[in-house]
Each structure stands twice: as structure tokens, then as C-alpha cells.
Design an enzyme around this catalytic site. Structure first.
Site, mmCIF file in Angstrom:
data_model
loop_
_atom_site.group_PDB
_atom_site.id
_atom_site.type_symbol
_atom_site.label_atom_id
_atom_site.label_comp_id
_atom_site.label_asym_id
_atom_site.label_seq_id
_atom_site.Cartn_x
_atom_site.Cartn_y
_atom_site.Cartn_z
ATOM 1 N N ARG A 29 0.818 -1.222 0.000
ATOM 2 C CA ARG A 29 0.000 0.000 0.000
ATOM 3 C C ARG A 29 0.848 1.266 0.000
ATOM 4 O O ARG A 29 0.470 2.261 0.611
ATOM 5 C CB ARG A 29 -0.934 0.062 1.209
ATOM 6 C CG ARG A 29 -2.060 -0.911 1.187
ATOM 7 C CD ARG A 29 -3.306 -0.316 0.526
ATOM 8 N NE ARG A 29 -4.264 -1.384 0.270
ATOM 9 C CZ ARG A 29 -5.205 -1.760 1.138
ATOM 10 N NH1 ARG A 29 -5.365 -1.117 2.253
ATOM 11 N NH2 ARG A 29 -6.010 -2.748 0.844
ATOM 12 N N ARG B 171 -3.577 6.264 0.865
ATOM 13 C CA ARG B 171 -4.166 7.495 1.409
ATOM 14 C C ARG B 171 -3.287 8.237 2.406
ATOM 15 O O ARG B 171 -3.616 9.343 2.801
ATOM 16 C CB ARG B 171 -5.523 7.162 2.053
ATOM 17 C CG ARG B 171 -6.601 6.940 1.014
ATOM 18 C CD ARG B 171 -7.864 6.404 1.650
ATOM 19 N NE ARG B 171 -7.650 5.038 2.133
ATOM 20 C CZ ARG B 171 -8.577 4.292 2.707
ATOM 21 N NH1 ARG B 171 -9.781 4.782 2.899
ATOM 22 N NH2 ARG B 171 -8.318 3.064 3.099
ATOM 23 N N ARG C 133 -7.330 11.111 -5.931
ATOM 24 C CA ARG C 133 -8.487 10.223 -5.823
ATOM 25 C C ARG C 133 -9.771 10.967 -5.457
ATOM 26 O O ARG C 133 -10.856 10.409 -5.593
ATOM 27 C CB ARG C 133 -8.214 9.163 -4.734
ATOM 28 C CG ARG C 133 -7.190 8.109 -5.096
ATOM 29 C CD ARG C 133 -7.812 6.827 -5.636
ATOM 30 N NE ARG C 133 -8.838 6.305 -4.757
ATOM 31 C CZ ARG C 133 -10.139 6.439 -4.968
ATOM 32 N NH1 ARG C 133 -10.579 7.046 -6.032
ATOM 33 N NH2 ARG C 133 -11.002 5.935 -4.128
ATOM 34 N N ASP D 291 -6.458 -3.387 -7.552
ATOM 35 C CA ASP D 291 -7.062 -4.019 -6.373
ATOM 36 C C ASP D 291 -7.258 -5.499 -6.645
ATOM 37 O O ASP D 291 -7.425 -5.906 -7.800
ATOM 38 C CB ASP D 291 -8.401 -3.370 -6.023
ATOM 39 C CG ASP D 291 -8.758 -3.651 -4.571
ATOM 40 O OD1 ASP D 291 -8.276 -2.923 -3.697
ATOM 41 O OD2 ASP D 291 -9.479 -4.632 -4.319
ATOM 42 N N TYR E 105 -14.104 -12.988 0.150
ATOM 43 C CA TYR E 105 -14.788 -11.721 -0.168
ATOM 44 C C TYR E 105 -16.087 -11.959 -0.935
ATOM 45 O O TYR E 105 -17.101 -11.311 -0.706
ATOM 46 C CB TYR E 105 -13.884 -10.812 -1.009
ATOM 47 C CG TYR E 105 -13.047 -9.867 -0.177
ATOM 48 C CD1 TYR E 105 -13.646 -8.831 0.543
ATOM 49 C CD2 TYR E 105 -11.675 -9.995 -0.109
ATOM 50 C CE1 TYR E 105 -12.891 -7.968 1.308
ATOM 51 C CE2 TYR E 105 -10.908 -9.132 0.664
ATOM 52 C CZ TYR E 105 -11.527 -8.119 1.367
ATOM 53 O OH TYR E 105 -10.787 -7.261 2.131
HETATM 54 O O1 CP3 Z 1 0.242 -1.810 -2.372
HETATM 55 C C1 CP3 Z 1 -0.010 -0.915 -3.214
HETATM 56 O O2 CP3 Z 1 0.374 0.259 -3.093
HETATM 57 C C2 CP3 Z 1 -0.742 -1.321 -4.473
HETATM 58 C C3 CP3 Z 1 -2.123 -1.208 -4.479
HETATM 59 C C4 CP3 Z 1 -3.058 -2.136 -3.756
HETATM 60 C C5 CP3 Z 1 -4.354 -1.691 -3.375
HETATM 61 N N1 CP3 Z 1 -5.046 -2.771 -2.932
HETATM 62 C C6 CP3 Z 1 -4.837 -0.325 -3.492
HETATM 63 C C7 CP3 Z 1 -5.923 0.082 -2.604
HETATM 64 C C8 CP3 Z 1 -2.969 -3.487 -3.450
HETATM 65 C C9 CP3 Z 1 -1.780 -4.416 -3.591
HETATM 66 C C10 CP3 Z 1 -4.249 -3.883 -2.950
HETATM 67 C C11 CP3 Z 1 -4.588 -5.281 -2.605
HETATM 68 C C12 CP3 Z 1 -5.766 -5.523 -1.774
HETATM 69 N N2 CP3 Z 1 -7.011 -4.989 -1.873
HETATM 70 C C13 CP3 Z 1 -5.791 -6.490 -0.748
HETATM 71 C C14 CP3 Z 1 -4.641 -7.403 -0.409
HETATM 72 C C15 CP3 Z 1 -3.670 -6.748 0.478
HETATM 73 C C16 CP3 Z 1 -4.162 -6.594 1.876
HETATM 74 O O3 CP3 Z 1 -4.412 -5.436 2.249
HETATM 75 O O4 CP3 Z 1 -4.284 -7.607 2.565
HETATM 76 C C17 CP3 Z 1 -7.082 -6.479 -0.188
HETATM 77 C C18 CP3 Z 1 -7.547 -7.335 0.961
HETATM 78 C C19 CP3 Z 1 -7.845 -5.546 -0.930
HETATM 79 C C20 CP3 Z 1 -9.286 -5.210 -0.753
HETATM 80 C C21 CP3 Z 1 -9.396 -3.798 -0.344
HETATM 81 N N3 CP3 Z 1 -9.265 -2.742 -1.204
HETATM 82 C C22 CP3 Z 1 -9.554 -3.267 0.986
HETATM 83 C C23 CP3 Z 1 -9.734 -4.093 2.236
HETATM 84 C C24 CP3 Z 1 -9.496 -1.877 0.873
HETATM 85 C C25 CP3 Z 1 -9.546 -0.862 1.992
HETATM 86 C C26 CP3 Z 1 -10.909 -0.286 2.175
HETATM 87 C C27 CP3 Z 1 -10.879 0.905 3.122
HETATM 88 O O5 CP3 Z 1 -11.769 1.722 2.985
HETATM 89 O O6 CP3 Z 1 -9.956 1.019 3.940
HETATM 90 C C28 CP3 Z 1 -9.317 -1.576 -0.499
HETATM 91 C C29 CP3 Z 1 -9.214 -0.239 -1.082
HETATM 92 C C30 CP3 Z 1 -7.850 0.152 -1.538
HETATM 93 N N4 CP3 Z 1 -7.088 -0.568 -2.372
HETATM 94 C C31 CP3 Z 1 -7.184 1.350 -1.196
HETATM 95 C C32 CP3 Z 1 -5.952 1.310 -1.871
HETATM 96 C C33 CP3 Z 1 -4.897 2.358 -1.875
HETATM 97 C C34 CP3 Z 1 -7.712 2.468 -0.314
HETATM 98 C C35 CP3 Z 1 -8.974 3.083 -0.845
HETATM 99 C C36 CP3 Z 1 -8.864 4.307 -1.701
HETATM 100 O O7 CP3 Z 1 -7.816 4.675 -2.217
HETATM 101 O O8 CP3 Z 1 -9.895 4.957 -1.887
#
Ligand code: CP3
Length: 398
Positions: free
Chosen positions: A68, A72, A81, A117, A195
Site C-alpha cells: 500500500r 491514502r 483520488r 485491487d 470476499y
Molecule cells: O500496495 C499498493 O500500493 C498497491 C495497491 C493495492 C491496493 N489494494 C490499493 C488500494 C494493493 C496491492 C491492494 C490489494 C488488496 N485490496 C488487498 C490485499 C492486500 C491486503 O491489504 O491484505 C485487499 C484485501 C484488498 C481489498 C481492499 N481494497 C480493501 C480491504 C481496501 C480498503 C478499504 C478501506 O476503505 O480502507 C481496499 C481499497 C484500496 N485498495 C485502497 C488502496 C490504496 C484504499 C482506498 C482508496 O484509495 O480509496
């Protein structure tokens, strides 16, 4: 738009230029665009520390990146975003490229990970997934019973459904200008299955685990279906320019060792073996990383599962991880992300101990999970600097 019409637009915009100059400008802009879009003639890689560490080779410093890292906690990320739908952003190669590059402009990370994602796969299989503010990923119609599997697209044309990710990878690989390698990724079958059944985040994962105990056959059917799509998806990412691949089994921790061996491990193995076999046919190879969060009971098995690197969460002690994996794989991880809330000097001490525990060879520094939105970018910078400084020092001592 036809070429003639496009030229007319350009002439309108650049009215003072003569017609020849306008045409030359137009053609060069098209050529430049096309050059950027094709997955070939990528810039030469200047920093190969991450790829060398994945393969257990010597490096001048321990490479470091953060899960990540495009997220954010960065004000520029929040600005890019702002007001935009999350999955719309994922579908824009230009936006994904920009978000991927943002952390690299601030910190000397040794790898980039494509912004995307894991949930784009259930979408490609026909499920609706939305990112709801304050709630996270949400499936309005999750899978409830085995019959619901019939609603899924069993064979996904990844170029058609996920081509936007491939385009983002190709564009980003060009725009990185060889600064560092680009990592592609996927969710692992069990994590995606959970999921798709839970319909979003969960603390117990009880709906998905109910399937494992009540519908084992249907569970295997779904896991197999996901495995097939994931393999095609990862191969597409490599063809598009990904230089390493990480498989996120983020929900390993809610399985016990027995369920892990039955419902997660065989599919993780299948993915690495089939992706590697397929790549080998065209003389290619890319390092593959597996991250089974909280799956400490599976460490020995994971180190013999065709992956080059096992990524660890912070609950595993570095020295015991080395002992248990017996030099079969490189290791990645595993500072507690919350250690980034500590003052910088303390972060530096924690990093030093972590490096001493893992050693400097066959090691990629990272956190034990992703960065949180309230983290201070300055402390992320302190983490990266501490890894580079302490590891250079340790390597000079050797
Ligand atoms: O690592 C990186 O910088 C690359 C980008 C990346 C994202 N998601 C961007 C993202 C990666 C590798 C993921 C994988 C992902 N997505 C996982 C596996 C890794 C882990 O965290 O265990 C999972 C479980 C997801 C599903 C997901 N997507 C979740 C649980 C969330 C968070 C929701 C929240 O509101 O907190 C996301 C959203 C997400 N994916 C964000 C980012 C930067 C944040 C939301 C946004 O930018 O608006």
C-alpha cells in the site's frame, strides 16, 4: 475521430501554426502515445536490488518497498483520488500509472507495485463490487449457496475483462524509466472466495468458512475456477511488463492449519507452478512472492511451493523464519506497520534489529502488512532510509 477531423481540431488549437507543422506535431504525438502503450522496448533497469534479492543474490543494500505504498497516507494520493470512484480509478491506466509513481517521487523505494485491487477478479467473473466510503469493498449480491456459482463467468477472457490492468502495467513500466522494477499482483483464491461470499470485510469470515465445512465440493469448484482466472491474469501481467508477481492470501489467518492445507496451499502451489511452467516455455521467468497473512503455521509448506519469496507478517520472528524456511526462499517483511507511529530514532532501532535478524542476503525489507491512511509520510521516509543505511553498514562489515 478520423485523422482529418483530429488534424482540424489540432489546427483549431494551434491556429497560428502552419499546416505542415501541425501535421508533424500530430504525427509525433500519436507515435509517442503508441510507443508508450506497447509492451516492448522498455527502458533498461537501473536498480535491480529487489530482483536480485528475490533470487537470493548479493545486493549493495537491502531493497525495500511497502505494501500500500500508493495509498491514502500521501496527500497527493488523496488529492488525485478525491471525488472519484475507486474502481473507475482502477480502470484508468493513466490514473493507475500516476498513483503508482507518486510514492517513488518521495522515497527511494526499490520497487513499484501497480495501483489496482485484488477485487477486479470477482468483477471480471461477473460480480458487482463497489468501494463504499467508510465501509470498504462491498458486494451487493454476494454468493450465498453453491447454486450461485452458476452465475459466475467460469472462463474469463482476461485481455477483454482485465486489459485495463495490463495497459496500466505497460504504461507504468515505460514511465518508470527503468528506475526500479514493477510488481504485479493478485488476490489468492481463498481470499477472493471469502470476499465473494462475505460480501465485504469480516472479522470472523464465518459465512465463507461455513462453505468450507458445509459445501467442501462447491468450495473446491470455486477455488479451482478462481485459480484458472488468476493464472491467466498473472501471465497477462507479465506479458504487459510486470517484472515480479505477488500473490496476496490476506485471509490465511482465519484458516487453521488443516483447512489451510486443503483450501489454500494447493491452489497457491498450482498458481506458482503453472505460471512458472508457462513462462519457461518462452524462456522467461519472474520472481513470485507469496504473502499468507497470519499463516505462520504454513511457513515450511510455503517455502516449498515454487515461490521465490515468502512475505511475512509481523507475528513471525525473523530468525525463526530463517530457520524454518532453511534457505529455500528469500524472505520479505515484516515490521509491524504500527511501528511507523514511533519516533524516527526508534524506527531506526527497530529496523536495525530486523535486519540483524533476517540478515542482508535473500531479504527484502517491507512491513508486515499495508500502510494505514493516518501514517506520517515522514516516518515512511525514515523507514526506507533506515533500511538502506543500516544494511549498507552491515554489508560493509561482512
Ligand atoms: O500496495 C499498493 O500500493 C498497491 C495497491 C493495492 C491496493 N489494494 C490499493 C488500494 C494493493 C496491492 C491492494 C490489494 C488488496 N485490496 C488487498 C490485499 C492486500 C491486503 O491489504 O491484505 C485487499 C484485501 C484488498 C481489498 C481492499 N481494497 C480493501 C480491504 C481496501 C480498503 C478499504 C478501506 O476503505 O480502507 C481496499 C481499497 C484500496 N485498495 C485502497 C488502496 C490504496 C484504499 C482506498 C482508496 O484509495 O480509496
Amino acid at each position: 475521430m478520423t485523422v482529418k477531423k483530429q488534424v482540424a481540431v489540432y489546427q483549431g488549437q494551434f491556429g497560428q501554426l502552419n499546416r505542415t507543422a501541425t501535421l508533424a506535431f500530430f504525427i509525433s504525438s500519436i507515435m509517442e502515445k503508441d510507443d508508450l502503450i506497447l509492451p516492448k522496448d522498455f527502458p533498461t533497469l537501473k536498480n535491480d536490488a529487489f530482483l536480485s534479492a528475490c533470487l537470493g543474490q548479493e545486493t549493495p543494500h537491502v531493497p525495500v518497498w511497502c505494501m500500500r505504498q500508493a495509498g491514502r497516507y500521501l496527500p497527493e494520493f488523496r488529492e488525485s483520488r478525491a471525488g472519484k470512484d475507486f474502481f473507475e480509478t482502477c480502470r484508468s491506466p493513466e490514473a493507475c500509472c500516476e498513483l503508482t509513481l507518486q510514492p517513488l517521487r518521495r522515497f527511494p523505494f526499490d520497487a513499484a507495485i501497480i495501483f489496482s485491487d485484488i477485487l477486479v477478479i470477482p468483477q471480471a467473473m461477473g460480480m458487482d463490487v463497489q468501494m463504499v466510503a467508510g465501509k470498504g469493498p462491498t458486494f451487493p449480491d454476494p454468493l450465498k449457496e453453491p447454486e450461485d456459482l452458476l452465475l459466475l463467468q467460469p472462463k474469463v477472457d482476461v485481455n477483454k475483462e482485465l486489459g485495463y490492468v495490463f495497459k496500466a502495467i505497460t504504461l507504468t513500466r515505460h514511465k518508470l524509466e527503468g528506475k526500479v522494477p514493477l510488481i504485479g499482483f493478485t488476490g489468492a483464491p481463498w481470499t477472493l472466495m471469502s470476499y465473494m461470499i462475505e460480501g465485504g470485510g469480516s472479522t470472523t469470515h464465518s459465512k465463507a468458512k461455513r462453505w468450507l465445512y458445509r459445501h467442501p465440493e462447491a468450495s473446491h469448484k470455486l477455488l479451482k475456477m478462481l485459480t484458472g482466472v488468476i493464472i491467466d491474469y498473472l501471465l497477462g501481467q507479465v506479458a504487459a511488463g510486470a517484472q515480479a508477481l505477488q500473490v496476496f492470501e490476506s485471509h490465511a489467518g482465519c484458516l487453521g492449519p488443516v483447512e489451510f492445507k486443503e483450501f489454500s496451499l494447493p491452489y497457491l502451489r498450482d498458481i506458482a507452478r503453472k505460471v512458472k511452467d508457462q513462462l519457461k516455455k518462452s524462456g522467461q521467468d519472474v520472481p513470485m512472492i507469496v504473502f499468507a497473512k497470519d499463516g505462520h503455521y504454513g511457513l515450511e509448506d510455503l517455502s516449498q511451493s515454487h515461490y521465490d519469496v515468502v512475505s511475512l507478517d509481523w507475528t513471525i520472528d525473523p530468525r525463526s523464519a530463517r530457520e524454518r524456511t532453511g534457505g529455500k526462499v528469500s524472505l520479505q517483511g515484516n515490521m509491524d506497520p504500527c511501528a511507523l507511529y514511533a519516533p524516527k530514532e526508534r524506527i531506526s532501532d527497530i529496523v536495525k534489529k530486523m535486519l540483524e535478524g533476517f540478515g542482508t542476503r535473500g531479504y527484502i525489507a517491507n512491513l508486515g502488512h499495508g500502510l494505514y491512511p493516518d501514517m506520517d509520510p515522514e516516518n515512511v521516509g525514515a523507514f526506507v532510509e533506515a533500511v538502506h543505511t543500516h544494511s549498507r553498514h552491515l554489508l560493509n562489515l561482512n
